[in-house]
Design an enzyme around this catalytic site. Structure first.
Site, PDB file in Angstrom:
ATOM      1  N   CYS A   2       1.055  -1.148   0.121  1.00 28.75           N
ATOM      2  CA  CYS A   2      -0.258   0.187   0.030  1.00 28.75           C
ATOM      3  C   CYS A   2       0.840   1.261   0.000  1.00 28.75           C
ATOM      4  O   CYS A   2       2.055   1.199   0.508  1.00 28.75           O
ATOM      5  CB  CYS A   2      -0.702  -0.104   1.385  1.00 28.75           C
ATOM      6  SG  CYS A   2      -1.961  -1.387   1.335  1.00 28.75           S
ATOM      7  N   ARG A  27       4.929   0.831  -6.286  1.00 28.65           N
ATOM      8  CA  ARG A  27       4.729  -0.117  -5.390  1.00 28.65           C
ATOM      9  C   ARG A  27       3.753  -1.147  -5.409  1.00 28.65           C
ATOM     10  O   ARG A  27       3.786  -2.168  -4.822  1.00 28.65           O
ATOM     11  CB  ARG A  27       4.478   0.629  -4.031  1.00 28.65           C
ATOM     12  CG  ARG A  27       5.655   1.542  -3.587  1.00 28.65           C
ATOM     13  CD  ARG A  27       5.089   2.379  -2.710  1.00 28.65           C
ATOM     14  NE  ARG A  27       4.965   1.594  -1.387  1.00 28.65           N
ATOM     15  CZ  ARG A  27       5.686   1.730  -0.293  1.00 28.65           C
ATOM     16  NH1 ARG A  27       6.745   2.710  -0.361  1.00 28.65           N
ATOM     17  NH2 ARG A  27       5.482   1.158   0.705  1.00 28.65           N
ATOM     18  N   TRP A  88      -2.997  -2.663  -1.856  1.00 26.67           N
ATOM     19  CA  TRP A  88      -2.628  -3.987  -2.314  1.00 26.67           C
ATOM     20  C   TRP A  88      -3.326  -4.949  -1.442  1.00 26.67           C
ATOM     21  O   TRP A  88      -2.884  -4.953  -0.326  1.00 26.67           O
ATOM     22  CB  TRP A  88      -1.028  -4.125  -2.335  1.00 26.67           C
ATOM     23  CG  TRP A  88      -0.493  -5.415  -3.087  1.00 26.67           C
ATOM     24  CD1 TRP A  88      -0.581  -5.490  -4.435  1.00 26.67           C
ATOM     25  CD2 TRP A  88       0.015  -6.619  -2.438  1.00 26.67           C
ATOM     26  NE1 TRP A  88       0.206  -6.742  -4.596  1.00 26.67           N
ATOM     27  CE2 TRP A  88       0.324  -7.454  -3.396  1.00 26.67           C
ATOM     28  CE3 TRP A  88      -0.008  -6.919  -1.057  1.00 26.67           C
ATOM     29  CZ2 TRP A  88       0.707  -8.590  -3.370  1.00 26.67           C
ATOM     30  CZ3 TRP A  88       0.515  -8.271  -0.790  1.00 26.67           C
ATOM     31  CH2 TRP A  88       0.876  -8.969  -1.831  1.00 26.67           C
ATOM     32  N   ASN A 114      -1.193   1.203   5.984  1.00 34.89           N
ATOM     33  CA  ASN A 114      -0.331   0.523   5.160  1.00 34.89           C
ATOM     34  C   ASN A 114       0.334  -0.387   6.392  1.00 34.89           C
ATOM     35  O   ASN A 114       0.716  -0.233   7.333  1.00 34.89           O
ATOM     36  CB  ASN A 114       1.010   1.224   4.775  1.00 34.89           C
ATOM     37  CG  ASN A 114       2.049   0.170   3.958  1.00 34.89           C
ATOM     38  OD1 ASN A 114       1.801  -0.719   3.576  1.00 34.89           O
ATOM     39  ND2 ASN A 114       3.183   0.835   3.616  1.00 34.89           N
ATOM     40  N   GLY A 115      -0.037  -1.843   5.937  1.00 32.56           N
ATOM     41  CA  GLY A 115       0.512  -2.916   6.923  1.00 32.56           C
ATOM     42  C   GLY A 115      -0.644  -3.792   7.257  1.00 32.56           C
ATOM     43  O   GLY A 115      -1.625  -3.803   6.774  1.00 32.56           O
ATOM     44  N   GLU A 495      18.108 -15.554 -10.888  1.00 34.80           N
ATOM     45  CA  GLU A 495      17.553 -14.207 -11.322  1.00 34.80           C
ATOM     46  C   GLU A 495      16.788 -13.932 -12.662  1.00 34.80           C
ATOM     47  O   GLU A 495      15.989 -13.338 -12.904  1.00 34.80           O
ATOM     48  CB  GLU A 495      18.570 -13.294 -10.878  1.00 34.80           C
ATOM     49  CG  GLU A 495      18.383 -11.838 -11.235  1.00 34.80           C
ATOM     50  CD  GLU A 495      17.253 -11.259 -10.291  1.00 34.80           C
ATOM     51  OE1 GLU A 495      17.086 -11.779  -9.458  1.00 34.80           O
ATOM     52  OE2 GLU A 495      16.887 -10.264 -10.891  1.00 34.80           O
ATOM     53  N   LYS A 499      13.291 -12.929 -13.391  1.00 31.46           N
ATOM     54  CA  LYS A 499      12.675 -11.869 -14.188  1.00 31.46           C
ATOM     55  C   LYS A 499      11.668 -11.985 -15.230  1.00 31.46           C
ATOM     56  O   LYS A 499      10.706 -11.605 -15.218  1.00 31.46           O
ATOM     57  CB  LYS A 499      13.726 -11.123 -14.815  1.00 31.46           C
ATOM     58  CG  LYS A 499      14.963 -10.439 -14.065  1.00 31.46           C
ATOM     59  CD  LYS A 499      14.573  -9.097 -13.454  1.00 31.46           C
ATOM     60  CE  LYS A 499      13.864  -9.194 -12.152  1.00 31.46           C
ATOM     61  NZ  LYS A 499      14.608  -9.044 -10.916  1.00 31.46           N
ATOM     62  N   GLU A 502       8.105 -12.988 -13.496  1.00 31.27           N
ATOM     63  CA  GLU A 502       7.460 -11.584 -12.664  1.00 31.27           C
ATOM     64  C   GLU A 502       6.866 -10.861 -13.870  1.00 31.27           C
ATOM     65  O   GLU A 502       5.797 -10.416 -13.615  1.00 31.27           O
ATOM     66  CB  GLU A 502       8.556 -10.768 -12.109  1.00 31.27           C
ATOM     67  CG  GLU A 502       9.114 -10.952 -10.732  1.00 31.27           C
ATOM     68  CD  GLU A 502       9.966  -9.895 -10.345  1.00 31.27           C
ATOM     69  OE1 GLU A 502       9.420  -9.530  -9.477  1.00 31.27           O
ATOM     70  OE2 GLU A 502      11.087  -9.818 -10.961  1.00 31.27           O
ATOM     71  N   HIS A 518      19.804 -34.656 -13.033  1.00 28.84           N
ATOM     72  CA  HIS A 518      18.942 -35.308 -11.578  1.00 28.84           C
ATOM     73  C   HIS A 518      17.403 -34.937 -11.633  1.00 28.84           C
ATOM     74  O   HIS A 518      16.861 -35.388 -10.713  1.00 28.84           O
ATOM     75  CB  HIS A 518      19.567 -34.893 -10.365  1.00 28.84           C
ATOM     76  CG  HIS A 518      21.096 -35.083 -10.246  1.00 28.84           C
ATOM     77  ND1 HIS A 518      21.451 -36.573 -10.059  1.00 28.84           N
ATOM     78  CD2 HIS A 518      22.186 -34.076 -10.280  1.00 28.84           C
ATOM     79  CE1 HIS A 518      22.826 -36.315  -9.936  1.00 28.84           C
ATOM     80  NE2 HIS A 518      23.024 -35.096 -10.176  1.00 28.84           N
ATOM     81  N   LYS A 617       6.031  -3.819  -5.203  1.00 26.36           N
ATOM     82  CA  LYS A 617       7.524  -3.311  -5.360  1.00 26.36           C
ATOM     83  C   LYS A 617       7.938  -3.503  -3.887  1.00 26.36           C
ATOM     84  O   LYS A 617       9.151  -4.169  -3.896  1.00 26.36           O
ATOM     85  CB  LYS A 617       7.690  -1.966  -5.450  1.00 26.36           C
ATOM     86  CG  LYS A 617       9.079  -1.286  -5.662  1.00 26.36           C
ATOM     87  CD  LYS A 617       9.741  -1.956  -6.766  1.00 26.36           C
ATOM     88  CE  LYS A 617      11.426  -1.692  -6.701  1.00 26.36           C
ATOM     89  NZ  LYS A 617      12.085  -2.763  -7.900  1.00 26.36           N
TER      90      LYS A 617
HETATM   91  C1  AGP Z   1      12.530  -8.195  -7.714  1.00 31.65           C
HETATM   92  O1  AGP Z   1      12.299  -8.301  -8.972  1.00 31.65           O
HETATM   93  C2  AGP Z   1      11.137  -8.531  -7.044  1.00 31.65           C
HETATM   94  N1  AGP Z   1      10.220  -7.487  -7.230  1.00 31.65           N
HETATM   95  C3  AGP Z   1      11.430  -8.971  -5.390  1.00 31.65           C
HETATM   96  O2  AGP Z   1      11.870 -10.223  -5.491  1.00 31.65           O
HETATM   97  C4  AGP Z   1      12.280  -8.267  -4.449  1.00 31.65           C
HETATM   98  O3  AGP Z   1      13.475  -8.500  -5.133  1.00 31.65           O
HETATM   99  C5  AGP Z   1      12.132  -8.591  -2.977  1.00 31.65           C
HETATM  100  O4  AGP Z   1      10.482  -8.450  -2.710  1.00 31.65           O
HETATM  101  C6  AGP Z   1      12.897  -7.989  -2.240  1.00 31.65           C
HETATM  102  O5  AGP Z   1      12.803  -6.564  -1.895  1.00 31.65           O
HETATM  103  P1  AGP Z   1      13.760  -5.636  -1.249  1.00 31.65           P
HETATM  104  O6  AGP Z   1      15.142  -6.040  -2.278  1.00 31.65           O
HETATM  105  O7  AGP Z   1      13.334  -4.491  -1.408  1.00 31.65           O
HETATM  106  O8  AGP Z   1      13.850  -6.412   0.108  1.00 31.65           O
END
Ligand code: AGP
Length: 622
Positions: A2, A27, A88, A114-115, A495, A499, A502, A518, A617
């Site tokens: 949020c 975010r 969110w 937020n939270g 990674e 990417k 996501e 394996h 985010k």
């Molecule tokens: C990365 O592309 C992601 N959106 C997500 O995995 C992110 O890296 C993760 O939430 C950790 O975030 P931070 O680095 O702000 O702690």
């Protein structure tokens, strides 16, 4: 997660609030809302979906509410304050009724949050038994009702507001309006970020300084357990117990330009392209050639010297960076290093031996799981340092010591430049700790030389992005992808897969190359391309072996290889070359084509690259 924005001052208009929450769009959110206050009245708007203009047309007030705040019809000529929120969903689906702000029964108090309020069910039951009527499924709605209830006994609104905060269990960043003090915004923080902005005729609040920079660069970061009362001409800060606290005004280091797209179609592409510069910024002023080491101002030498083990805690992309960090610290500094997901560390039973240094890696510095891991580590008695991007963020402050990566604001939900900058900082940390533990001056200098070449090499990769775009278009319709790598390139494989899934929603797996036989090799077929990460000199022949195994099963191979590796280029269906560097630094370069591949595949599939579905985010809830 949020986003929160609030404003007290003469420009309290819907457009100003909307501009504020639009800066927080990255975010992630599913619904939004705002509330303005003037002349003893509150005006409420709540919507599902994209943030749009408030066109003056009546907006449905929550129908079940006994006395809803007015919709945006017949507003007075000037508003005095306002709050706005991007949601969110955690408790309750993304609907108008669940969108914030939430109001009390009388429609006199509006709250954004937020939270997560963990004791919301008990509070709701108790408030309902006292006659309070709820209109949403959210945990947040208990807050305005609680304040309303406490107003019956507390002397004034600030006292009722603080008393309510003390009854909440969980994490919150909160901003509230009260119809009877329409020029005032009430704010509190416990576990979710809150930053105040001080401008000429106005005072602001947000969950991220990016929402404030059009108004001011002067900010104050609230700490957990603190509250603030904002007026157009200033603010008061207090503890939740009501004691005054004096806070320091700080300057936000980035400008408006930094958080705008600057001609790029997406933030993600802009941020990929910024990597030559962000890598340079992570290195700036940190290389000490005369000693073949690095200078890391935010961490005491002694702390690094006495560490016998390291334990890295992180989540998502930052965890992948942490895994590279493990290899770096073990190879260069010979320090046994473990990497844990923040959430596993928190709920597992981590064994921290004496002199274990806990390193928290986080772009945002707000990830709830990583933050909780830091707190747990401190409780156990470990020293903690943070590797963060966002200045003054919760993890940076909780650790107290650390190294900023200086990547600049990262807006795209998919982390790109933060990853490479995290790797640069982990490399600097490893060479520095290595030099303290017998790494030769010559080896140190060789490593530093290679680090200093990275910005120009990254530039070369970014320049050739059209080649990656062509490959992306060729494979964009595939339903599954594999990414394989070994040693330093295993985290890169993870990674690359992260990417792609996501932002393009294609199923992708990162596999340790030797593990293919394996199990995962069973997935190979013509429609499943494999990205083979073959740029490390030491294990290049092994990757050639993997490539043969995949080709023998009619799989398609996209290779990321060292420039000049014609043998690999002849074998693979498509090859992306990257400039030569030392093996430990390969991921900093080889990840860039993978970011570009994910980006162009997502664009080809018509995906919303900067706001991928279901993602936020910064993940500030468990
Ligand atoms: C990365 O592309 C992601 N959106 C997500 O995995 C992110 O890296 C993760 O939430 C950790 O975030 P931070 O680095 O702000 O702690």
């Amino acid at each position: 997660m949020c986003g929160i924005f609030g404003y007290a001052g003469p420009e309290a208009r819907a457009e100003v609030l909307i501009e504020g929450i639009k800066r927080l769009e990255y975010r992630g959110y599913d619904s939004w809302g705002l509330c303005l206050a003037a002349e003893d009245r509150l005006f409420l708007v709540r919507r599902v979906g994209r943030i749009g203009a408030v066109d003056g047309s009546p907006v449905n007030p929550p129908s079940a509410m006994q006395n809803p705040p007015s919709a945006m019809q017949n507003p007075p000529p000037a508003m005095q304050s306002g709050i706005a929120h991007t949601r969110w969903a955690t408790h309750g689906a993304p609907t108008e009724a669940n969108a914030h702000p939430h109001a009390d029964c009388a429609g006199r108090i509006a709250v954004i949050h937020n939270g997560i309020i963990e004791n919301h069910a008990a509070l709701r039951a108790s408030l309902q038994s006292k006659g309070h009527h709820f209109t949403s499924e959210t945990d947040t709605e208990v807050i305005p009702h609680l304040i309303e209830e406490l107003l019956k006994t507390e002397p004034d609104f600030p006292a009722a507001f603080l008393a309510a905060m003390k009854l909440l269990v969980g994490a919150y960043g909160i901003a509230a309006l009260w119809a009877e003090s329409p020029d005032t915004v009430y704010v509190a923080r416990h576990g979710s970020p809150i930053v105040l902005g001080v401008a000429k005729n106005s005072t602001l609040v947000a969950s991220d300084p990016a929402a404030l920079v059009t108004h001011t660069r002067d900010v104050i970061y609230l700490d957990d357990g603190e509250a603030a009362i904002l007026h157009p001409d200033g603010f008061e800060t207090r503890t939740l117990e009501g004691a005054p606290v004096s806070k320091q005004v700080q300057q936000v280091a980035f400008s408006l330009q930094d958080i705008e797209r600057g001609g790029f179609p997406h933030f993600m592409l802009k941020e990929i392209a910024e990597q030559p510069e962000s890598i340079r910024n992570a290195l700036r002023g940190r290389i000490v050639r005369s000693e073949g080491t690095a200078k890391l101002g935010g961490v005491e030498e002694d702390l690094l010297r006495k560490a016998r083990r390291c334990h890295i805690v992180a989540s998502g992309t930052s965890w992948n960076a942490g895994l590279v960090g493990k290899y770096l610290l073990e190879n260069l500094a010979r320090i046994p290093t473990q990497v844990s997901f923040g959430a596993e560390f928190r709920y597992g039973d981590p064994v921290l031996e004496p002199d274990t240094l806990v390193i928290a890696v986080s772009q945002s510095g707000e990830t709830a799981d990583t933050l909780a891991a830091v707190r747990e580590a401190k409780l156990i008695g470990a020293e903690t340092i943070g590797i963060c991007n966002v200045f003054g963020s919760s993890i940076a402050r909780e650790c107290g010591k650390g190294i900023y990566i200086h990547a600049g604001p990262e807006i795209g939900v998919a982390s790109t430049k933060a990853f490479t900058s995290q790797l640069v900082v982990l490399s600097l940390l490893a060479v520095h700790m290595g030099r303290m533990r017998g790494m030769s001056l010559r080896a140190g200098l060789l490593f530093l030389d290679a680090l200093e070449r990275l910005p120009a090499q990254a530039e070369q990769i970014v320049r050739e992005k059209e080649k990656v775009a062509q490959i992306a278009r060729k494979y964009a319709s595939c339903r599954d992808f594999l990414f394989v790598g070994r040693l330093y390139e295993y985290p890169t494989a993870l990674e690359g897969a992260l990417k792609l899934k996501e932002i393009s929603y294609i199923h992708a797996e990162g596999v340790q190359a030797a593990e293919m036989k394996h199990g995962p090799i069973a997935l190979i077929e013509p429609g499943v391309p494999t990205v083979v990460l073959a740029a490390q000199a030491e294990i290049r022949d092994k990757m050639l072996g993997n490539t043969h195994e995949i080709l023998a099963r009619s799989g398609k191979v996209i290779a990321v290889a060292r420039e000049g590796d014609e043998e690999m280029a002849k074998l693979a269906h498509d090859t992306i070359f990257i400039p030569k560097t030392l093996d430990p630094l390969v991921p900093i370069l080889s990840v860039i084509p993978l970011q570009l591949l994910a980006y162009f595949v997502a664009v080809e599939r018509g995906c919303d690259v900067d706001k991928p579905r279901n993602l936020a985010k910064s993940v500030t809830v468990e």
